[in-house]
Design a protein around this motif. Sequence first.
Motif, short mmCIF file in Angstrom:
data_model
loop_
_atom_site.label_atom_id
_atom_site.label_comp_id
_atom_site.label_asym_id
_atom_site.label_seq_id
_atom_site.Cartn_x
_atom_site.Cartn_y
_atom_site.Cartn_z
N VAL A 23 0.90 -1.09 -0.09
CA VAL A 23 0.10 0.07 0.02
C VAL A 23 0.96 1.33 -0.12
CG1 VAL A 23 -1.67 1.58 1.38
CG2 VAL A 23 -2.03 -1.00 0.95
N PHE A 24 1.78 1.25 0.81
CA PHE A 24 2.69 2.35 0.94
C PHE A 24 3.65 2.66 -0.16
CE2 PHE A 24 0.93 3.06 5.48
CZ PHE A 24 0.81 4.43 5.40
N SER A 25 4.27 1.61 -0.92
CA SER A 25 5.05 1.72 -1.78
C SER A 25 4.36 1.92 -3.35
CB SER A 25 5.90 0.50 -1.91
OG SER A 25 5.12 -0.83 -2.18
N HIS A 29 -2.43 6.08 -3.02
CA HIS A 29 -3.72 6.47 -3.16
C HIS A 29 -4.83 5.98 -2.52
CE1 HIS A 29 -2.50 4.00 -6.44
NE2 HIS A 29 -3.91 3.86 -6.66
N HIS A 30 -4.64 4.54 -1.99
CA HIS A 30 -5.77 4.00 -1.34
C HIS A 30 -5.99 4.74 0.05
CE1 HIS A 30 -6.51 0.66 -4.33
NE2 HIS A 30 -5.72 1.54 -5.12
N MET A 31 -5.11 5.20 0.64
CA MET A 31 -5.07 5.50 2.04
C MET A 31 -6.32 6.74 2.44
SD MET A 31 -3.10 3.81 3.59
CE MET A 31 -3.32 4.81 5.25
N SER A 32 -6.82 7.41 1.10
CA SER A 32 -7.97 8.11 1.57
C SER A 32 -9.18 7.56 1.65
CB SER A 32 -8.23 9.32 0.66
OG SER A 32 -8.25 8.58 -0.90
N ASN A 33 -9.30 6.34 0.98
CA ASN A 33 -10.38 5.17 1.13
C ASN A 33 -10.27 4.74 2.64
OD1 ASN A 33 -11.63 6.08 -1.16
ND2 ASN A 33 -10.29 4.60 -2.21
N GLU A 48 5.38 7.12 -11.88
CA GLU A 48 4.35 6.11 -11.76
C GLU A 48 4.23 5.58 -10.47
OE1 GLU A 48 5.14 2.97 -14.46
OE2 GLU A 48 6.28 4.39 -15.73
N TRP A 49 2.98 5.20 -9.97
CA TRP A 49 2.91 4.62 -8.75
C TRP A 49 3.84 3.56 -8.57
CZ3 TRP A 49 0.41 7.81 -5.50
CH2 TRP A 49 -0.72 8.35 -5.96
N GLY A 50 4.47 3.43 -7.42
CA GLY A 50 5.43 2.38 -7.11
C GLY A 50 6.71 2.64 -7.56
N LYS A 51 7.10 3.96 -8.10
CA LYS A 51 8.33 3.88 -8.88
C LYS A 51 9.35 4.77 -7.99
CE LYS A 51 7.73 0.95 -12.24
NZ LYS A 51 8.23 -0.04 -12.37
N VAL A 52 10.47 4.46 -7.77
CA VAL A 52 11.42 5.62 -7.05
C VAL A 52 11.55 6.90 -8.08
CG1 VAL A 52 13.59 6.17 -6.55
CG2 VAL A 52 12.82 3.92 -5.65
N GLY A 53 11.34 8.12 -7.53
CA GLY A 53 11.48 9.37 -8.17
C GLY A 53 10.31 9.91 -8.64
N SER A 54 9.14 9.13 -8.36
CA SER A 54 7.72 9.70 -8.72
C SER A 54 7.42 10.63 -7.31
CB SER A 54 6.76 8.56 -8.27
OG SER A 54 7.09 7.64 -9.58
N LEU A 144 -4.97 1.11 8.53
CA LEU A 144 -4.72 0.42 7.39
C LEU A 144 -4.68 -1.13 7.91
CD1 LEU A 144 -3.85 -0.14 4.60
CD2 LEU A 144 -1.61 0.43 5.20
N ASP A 145 -4.17 -1.43 8.96
CA ASP A 145 -4.16 -2.63 9.56
C ASP A 145 -5.48 -3.34 9.38
OD1 ASP A 145 -3.14 -5.07 10.64
OD2 ASP A 145 -3.54 -4.25 12.83
#
Length: 152
Positions: A23-25, A29-33, A48-54, A144-145
């Motif tokens: 979820v965090f990596s 964007h799912h955290m708001s839900n 891109e989601w999940g990419k270093v430098g994003s 989240l848990d």
Amino acid sequence: MSLTGQLETDIEIKASADKFHDVFSCRPHHMSNVTPEHIQGCDLHEGEWGKVGSIIFWNYMHDGVAETAKQVIEAIDDENYSTTFRMIEGHLLDKYKIFDITVQSTPKDGGSMVHWTLKYEKLSEDVSEPKGILQLVTNMTKDLDAHLTEQA
């Protein structure tokens, strides 16, 4: 008194380390839900989601006040379930010159241990430690848990 500092906390959760890390990596964007009272939005601004430098942009509540943060994903370590974010814009930079957040989840019997590290450099000695942010990430972790264990 030093202007640099570090706050850390450990939170035991029932969810698996890999699902929490995912979820965090890759899907912040799912955290708001998952935790709408704390996170109102998380948008991708570059990359891109999940990419270093994003670059991602958060709308969140901190000590009862709506705030924003723009962060670059500095590192993702899928082997050790760790993600590091560096603050590049937002309310926290009104008080801190540098603000980095690392979250790591470690598998353990019956769930995981989540370790948060906040590394910062204050703009002045008058600035307090970011204990409110530490409480925010603790609350997000618990929410989240609960979400992940409901889905299991």
